[in-house]
Design a protein around this motif. Structure first.
Motif, PDB file in Angstrom:
ATOM      1  N   ALA A   1       0.304  -1.566   0.104  1.00 58.13           N
ATOM      2  CA  ALA A   1       0.286   0.093  -0.340  1.00 58.13           C
ATOM      3  C   ALA A   1       1.017   0.831   0.066  1.00 58.13           C
ATOM      4  CB  ALA A   1      -0.523   0.409   1.022  1.00 58.13           C
ATOM      5  N   ALA A   2       1.135   1.877  -0.940  1.00 59.89           N
ATOM      6  CA  ALA A   2       2.421   2.187  -1.171  1.00 59.89           C
ATOM      7  C   ALA A   2       2.051   3.317  -2.531  1.00 59.89           C
ATOM      8  CB  ALA A   2       3.812   2.542  -1.275  1.00 59.89           C
ATOM      9  N   LYS A   3       2.072   4.732  -2.439  1.00 59.54           N
ATOM     10  CA  LYS A   3       2.148   5.432  -3.698  1.00 59.54           C
ATOM     11  C   LYS A   3       3.433   4.589  -4.916  1.00 59.54           C
ATOM     12  CE  LYS A   3       0.139   9.625  -1.470  1.00 59.54           C
ATOM     13  NZ  LYS A   3       0.841  10.555  -1.007  1.00 59.54           N
ATOM     14  N   ALA A   4       4.382   5.206  -4.171  1.00 57.01           N
ATOM     15  CA  ALA A   4       5.143   4.310  -5.524  1.00 57.01           C
ATOM     16  C   ALA A   4       6.381   3.599  -4.579  1.00 57.01           C
ATOM     17  CB  ALA A   4       5.784   5.572  -5.564  1.00 57.01           C
ATOM     18  N   VAL A   5       6.614   2.045  -5.175  1.00 60.92           N
ATOM     19  CA  VAL A   5       7.811   1.527  -4.492  1.00 60.92           C
ATOM     20  C   VAL A   5       9.249   1.458  -5.448  1.00 60.92           C
ATOM     21  CG1 VAL A   5       7.882  -1.221  -4.251  1.00 60.92           C
ATOM     22  CG2 VAL A   5       5.560   0.160  -4.310  1.00 60.92           C
ATOM     23  N   VAL A   6      10.049   1.334  -4.496  1.00 60.96           N
ATOM     24  CA  VAL A   6      11.924   0.916  -5.342  1.00 60.96           C
ATOM     25  C   VAL A   6      12.349  -0.555  -4.772  1.00 60.96           C
ATOM     26  CG1 VAL A   6      13.838   1.846  -5.498  1.00 60.96           C
ATOM     27  CG2 VAL A   6      11.820   3.460  -5.119  1.00 60.96           C
ATOM     28  N   VAL A   7      12.749  -0.553  -5.690  1.00 60.40           N
ATOM     29  CA  VAL A   7      12.487  -2.867  -5.624  1.00 60.40           C
ATOM     30  C   VAL A   7      14.785  -2.505  -5.708  1.00 60.40           C
ATOM     31  CG1 VAL A   7      12.847  -4.741  -6.758  1.00 60.40           C
ATOM     32  CG2 VAL A   7      11.048  -3.606  -6.297  1.00 60.40           C
ATOM     33  N   THR A   8      14.747  -1.785  -4.839  1.00 59.51           N
ATOM     34  CA  THR A   8      16.798  -2.376  -4.781  1.00 59.51           C
ATOM     35  C   THR A   8      16.880  -4.019  -4.151  1.00 59.51           C
ATOM     36  OG1 THR A   8      16.324  -1.372  -2.451  1.00 59.51           O
ATOM     37  CG2 THR A   8      16.729  -0.257  -4.230  1.00 59.51           C
ATOM     38  N   ALA A   9      16.243  -4.907  -4.166  1.00 60.34           N
ATOM     39  CA  ALA A   9      16.519  -6.435  -4.373  1.00 60.34           C
ATOM     40  C   ALA A   9      17.674  -6.610  -4.397  1.00 60.34           C
ATOM     41  CB  ALA A   9      15.456  -6.726  -4.426  1.00 60.34           C
ATOM     42  N   GLY A  10      18.311  -6.307  -5.122  1.00 58.62           N
ATOM     43  CA  GLY A  10      19.879  -7.209  -5.536  1.00 58.62           C
ATOM     44  C   GLY A  10      19.966  -8.686  -6.499  1.00 58.62           C
ATOM     45  N   PRO A  11      20.345  -9.675  -5.746  1.00 59.75           N
ATOM     46  CA  PRO A  11      19.905 -10.725  -6.266  1.00 59.75           C
ATOM     47  C   PRO A  11      19.311 -10.771  -6.920  1.00 59.75           C
ATOM     48  CG  PRO A  11      22.068 -10.862  -5.027  1.00 59.75           C
ATOM     49  CD  PRO A  11      21.372  -9.508  -4.825  1.00 59.75           C
ATOM     50  N   TRP A  12      17.667 -10.127  -5.849  1.00 63.69           N
ATOM     51  CA  TRP A  12      16.127 -11.285  -5.674  1.00 63.69           C
ATOM     52  C   TRP A  12      15.817 -10.179  -6.676  1.00 63.69           C
ATOM     53  CZ3 TRP A  12      19.288 -11.136  -1.432  1.00 63.69           C
ATOM     54  CH2 TRP A  12      19.273 -12.742  -1.285  1.00 63.69           C
ATOM     55  N   VAL A  13      16.288  -8.729  -7.777  1.00 61.66           N
ATOM     56  CA  VAL A  13      15.346  -8.336  -8.622  1.00 61.66           C
ATOM     57  C   VAL A  13      14.860  -9.481  -9.390  1.00 61.66           C
ATOM     58  CG1 VAL A  13      17.351  -8.135 -10.494  1.00 61.66           C
ATOM     59  CG2 VAL A  13      15.735  -6.324  -9.692  1.00 61.66           C
ATOM     60  N   SER A  14      15.364 -10.412  -9.981  1.00 54.11           N
ATOM     61  CA  SER A  14      14.747 -10.765 -10.502  1.00 54.11           C
ATOM     62  C   SER A  14      13.530 -11.820 -10.631  1.00 54.11           C
ATOM     63  CB  SER A  14      16.120 -11.971 -12.030  1.00 54.11           C
ATOM     64  OG  SER A  14      16.577 -12.304 -10.923  1.00 54.11           O
ATOM     65  N   VAL A  15      13.465 -12.160  -9.461  1.00 51.39           N
ATOM     66  CA  VAL A  15      11.865 -12.549  -8.870  1.00 51.39           C
ATOM     67  C   VAL A  15      11.063 -11.873  -9.104  1.00 51.39           C
ATOM     68  CG1 VAL A  15      11.043 -13.348  -6.173  1.00 51.39           C
ATOM     69  CG2 VAL A  15      13.355 -13.655  -6.572  1.00 51.39           C
ATOM     70  N   PHE A  16      11.113 -10.195  -8.766  1.00 51.28           N
ATOM     71  CA  PHE A  16       9.869  -9.314  -9.224  1.00 51.28           C
ATOM     72  C   PHE A  16       9.793  -9.598 -10.640  1.00 51.28           C
ATOM     73  CE2 PHE A  16      10.852  -8.327  -4.543  1.00 51.28           C
ATOM     74  CZ  PHE A  16      10.317  -8.307  -4.165  1.00 51.28           C
TER      75      PHE A  16
ATOM     76  N   ALA B   1      40.557 -15.676   6.125  1.00 48.87           N
ATOM     77  CA  ALA B   1      40.048 -16.338   6.256  1.00 48.87           C
ATOM     78  C   ALA B   1      39.068 -16.030   4.949  1.00 48.87           C
ATOM     79  CB  ALA B   1      38.824 -14.963   7.003  1.00 48.87           C
ATOM     80  N   ALA B   2      37.611 -15.977   4.764  1.00 48.71           N
ATOM     81  CA  ALA B   2      37.591 -16.027   3.228  1.00 48.71           C
ATOM     82  C   ALA B   2      35.990 -15.838   3.026  1.00 48.71           C
ATOM     83  CB  ALA B   2      37.451 -17.587   2.513  1.00 48.71           C
ATOM     84  N   GLU B   3      35.215 -15.242   2.548  1.00 43.85           N
ATOM     85  CA  GLU B   3      33.506 -15.270   2.030  1.00 43.85           C
ATOM     86  C   GLU B   3      32.569 -15.386   0.961  1.00 43.85           C
ATOM     87  OE1 GLU B   3      33.725 -11.808   5.102  1.00 43.85           O
ATOM     88  OE2 GLU B   3      32.630 -10.139   3.346  1.00 43.85           O
ATOM     89  N   ALA B   4      32.474 -15.488   0.851  1.00 40.84           N
ATOM     90  CA  ALA B   4      30.986 -15.543  -0.319  1.00 40.84           C
ATOM     91  C   ALA B   4      29.986 -14.247  -0.205  1.00 40.84           C
ATOM     92  CB  ALA B   4      30.151 -16.816  -0.958  1.00 40.84           C
ATOM     93  N   CYS B   5      29.936 -13.809  -1.469  1.00 38.39           N
ATOM     94  CA  CYS B   5      29.368 -12.681  -1.875  1.00 38.39           C
ATOM     95  C   CYS B   5      28.279 -12.584  -2.998  1.00 38.39           C
ATOM     96  CB  CYS B   5      30.002 -11.530  -1.302  1.00 38.39           C
ATOM     97  SG  CYS B   5      29.513  -9.466  -1.982  1.00 38.39           S
ATOM     98  N   MET B   6      27.725 -12.402  -3.053  1.00 40.60           N
ATOM     99  CA  MET B   6      27.002 -12.120  -5.094  1.00 40.60           C
ATOM    100  C   MET B   6      26.867 -10.451  -5.861  1.00 40.60           C
ATOM    101  SD  MET B   6      23.650 -14.464  -4.855  1.00 40.60           S
ATOM    102  CE  MET B   6      22.910 -14.534  -2.725  1.00 40.60           C
ATOM    103  N   TYR B   7      26.734 -11.071  -7.270  1.00 34.74           N
ATOM    104  CA  TYR B   7      27.158 -10.547  -8.392  1.00 34.74           C
ATOM    105  C   TYR B   7      26.216 -10.556  -7.967  1.00 34.74           C
ATOM    106  CZ  TYR B   7      31.701  -8.723  -8.648  1.00 34.74           C
ATOM    107  OH  TYR B   7      33.593  -8.616  -7.817  1.00 34.74           O
ATOM    108  N   THR B   8      25.311  -9.502  -9.124  1.00 34.39           N
ATOM    109  CA  THR B   8      24.095  -9.376 -10.312  1.00 34.39           C
ATOM    110  C   THR B   8      24.592  -8.588 -11.065  1.00 34.39           C
ATOM    111  OG1 THR B   8      22.743  -9.425  -7.937  1.00 34.39           O
ATOM    112  CG2 THR B   8      21.448  -8.609 -10.292  1.00 34.39           C
ATOM    113  N   THR B   9      24.805  -9.215 -12.688  1.00 42.69           N
ATOM    114  CA  THR B   9      25.189  -8.916 -13.565  1.00 42.69           C
ATOM    115  C   THR B   9      24.856  -8.308 -14.156  1.00 42.69           C
ATOM    116  OG1 THR B   9      27.437  -9.478 -12.645  1.00 42.69           O
ATOM    117  CG2 THR B   9      27.632  -8.730 -14.985  1.00 42.69           C
ATOM    118  N   THR B  10      25.035  -6.712 -15.401  1.00 43.49           N
ATOM    119  CA  THR B  10      23.949  -6.493 -16.683  1.00 43.49           C
ATOM    120  C   THR B  10      25.332  -7.029 -17.714  1.00 43.49           C
ATOM    121  OG1 THR B  10      24.917  -4.657 -16.496  1.00 43.49           O
ATOM    122  CG2 THR B  10      22.874  -4.699 -15.800  1.00 43.49           C
TER     123      THR B  10
END
Ligand SMILES: Cc1cc2nc3c(=O)[nH]c(=O)nc-3n(C[C@H](O)[C@H](O)[C@H](O)COP(=O)(O)OP(=O)(O)OC[C@H]3O[C@@H](n4cnc5c(N)ncnc54)[C@H](O)[C@@H]3O)c2cc1C
Length: 330
Positions: free
Chosen positions: A172-187, A279-288
């Protein structure tokens, strides 16, 4: 009904909520996990900031973002930028960012491997050139992320953590911003993006912080290896765009073969660092496809997908642009 719901409180959603709240908008920032979680793209203590880009538009966007980081530092009362410069290592100077830096009036030096060695304990491959650009270094990523969220809240934004948005229609919003990172393609499954799980490794290194490094691939001209200061261990390094394609909800950790590759590069490049990773860690890229960003309006929805493995430094400018696009809807 609120003015704006921002879906996703990574660095882009947080910067956007901050920019909107500063403009007096009634904004709610919704996050499926908790701010600072390690399942997306924005976690960690540091990210490279730099003016050096081969494209002038990115140099200009980086300049604007530097000013934005400085403003956030002033407002939050916390130091975010640590500028020790950048070394861009190239096989051929024509592949460097020098032309774009010239066009943007930004200073730089081109150094042969030996000249670079005389200034920093950094081993540049024989015959290669190091472009040194001083307006670069790191942004303290976790502090910056927290600062955006805190200041957005101080300007009246609401934060709703542990809340997953399943459908944009339910909002319930006049405007919606989708900054869902790797999940953007779910929407938006039609967006031209793909997601990879990338690996970074940390190494013990004492002494003053060195310039961040990006080493270009002589064939693609893209970044191959990179390194930067880590406030805890001294050095963070990774192989750019080297991870496997995955879906955003797939569980998994760092890739041990990549950790090994990064450790070999660190051993060659930093004679004063311990080449055994701590140490090592994982992190996601969302690439065009062209590694640019998607800032797009669809009806009452604004989409902000700014990653391709290099978006963090631009968060202040991206947040402002997304806020402006949203204000046009209200
Ligand atoms: C290893 C690595 C190194 C990098 N190095 C650099 C660097 O040195 N310099 C640089 O400039 N950039 C760098 N980047 C890129 C930069 O970190 C990203 O561009 C940036 O973090 C993207 O932020 P984001 O907000 O778009 O995505 P995210 O941080 O992933 O945020 C998206 C958020 O949306 C939330 N969300 C998703 N779906 C929903 C839903 N349905 N409901 C509620 N919440 C939802 C997620 O939980 C997440 O918190 C690097 C990235 C990685 C992975």
């Amino acid at each position: 009904m609120v003015d704006v719901v921002v879906v996703g409180a990574g660095i882009m959603g947080s910067a956007t909520a901050y920019a909107l709240a500063c403009e007096g908008c009634d904004v709610t920032l919704v996050e499926q996990f908790r701010v600072g979680h390690c399942h997306g793209s924005s976690h960690g203590r540091s990210r490279i900031v730099r003016l050096a880009y081969p494209e002038v538009e990115f140099v200009e966007l980086a300049k604007e973002s530097f000013a934005g980081w400085r403003e956030l530092e002033r407002e939050a009362g916390v130091g975010l930028l640590e500028l020790n410069g950048l070394l861009e290592l190239v096989d051929d100077p024509a592949q460097s960012s020098r032309d774009a830096l010239d066009s943007a009036g930004a200073e730089y030096e081109l150094l042969a491997a030996e000249a670079a060695w005389q200034r920093w304990p950094v081993s540049v491959p024989d015959g290669w050139t190091a472009l040194f650009q001083p307006e670069a270094g790191i942004v303290r990523a976790d502090l910056a992320h927290r600062a955006f969220v805190d200041r957005a809240q101080a300007h009246g934004a609401r934060l709703q953590e542990d809340t997953r948005v399943d459908s944009l229609d339910e909002l319930a919003a006049k405007a919606v911003v989708v900054t869902a990172g790797p999940w953007v393609s779910v929407f938006f499954p039609d967006l031209p993006v793909h997601t990879t799980r990338e690996t970074v490794a940390y190494f013990k290194r004492d002494g003053d912080p060195l310039p961040s490094i990006v080493q270009l691939d002589p064939v693609t001209r893209g970044h191959a290896m990179y390194s930067l200061h880590d406030p805890v261990h001294g050095l963070k390094a990774g192989a750019h765009h080297a991870g496997a394609r995955i879906g955003p909800d797939e569980e998994g950790g760092p890739d041990s073969a990549l950790v090994e590759r990064v450790a070999e590069w660190v051993a060659r490049t930093y004679p004063d660092a311990d080449p055994d990773p701590v140490a090592a860690e994982a992190c996601m890229y969302t690439t065009t496809p062209d590694e640019h960003f998607i800032l797009e309006r669809r009806g009452r929805v604004v989409i902000g997908s700014a990653c391709s493995g290099h978006g963090f430094k631009f968060a202040p400018a991206i947040g402002r642009r997304l806020a402006q696009m949203t204000a046009d809807i209200l």
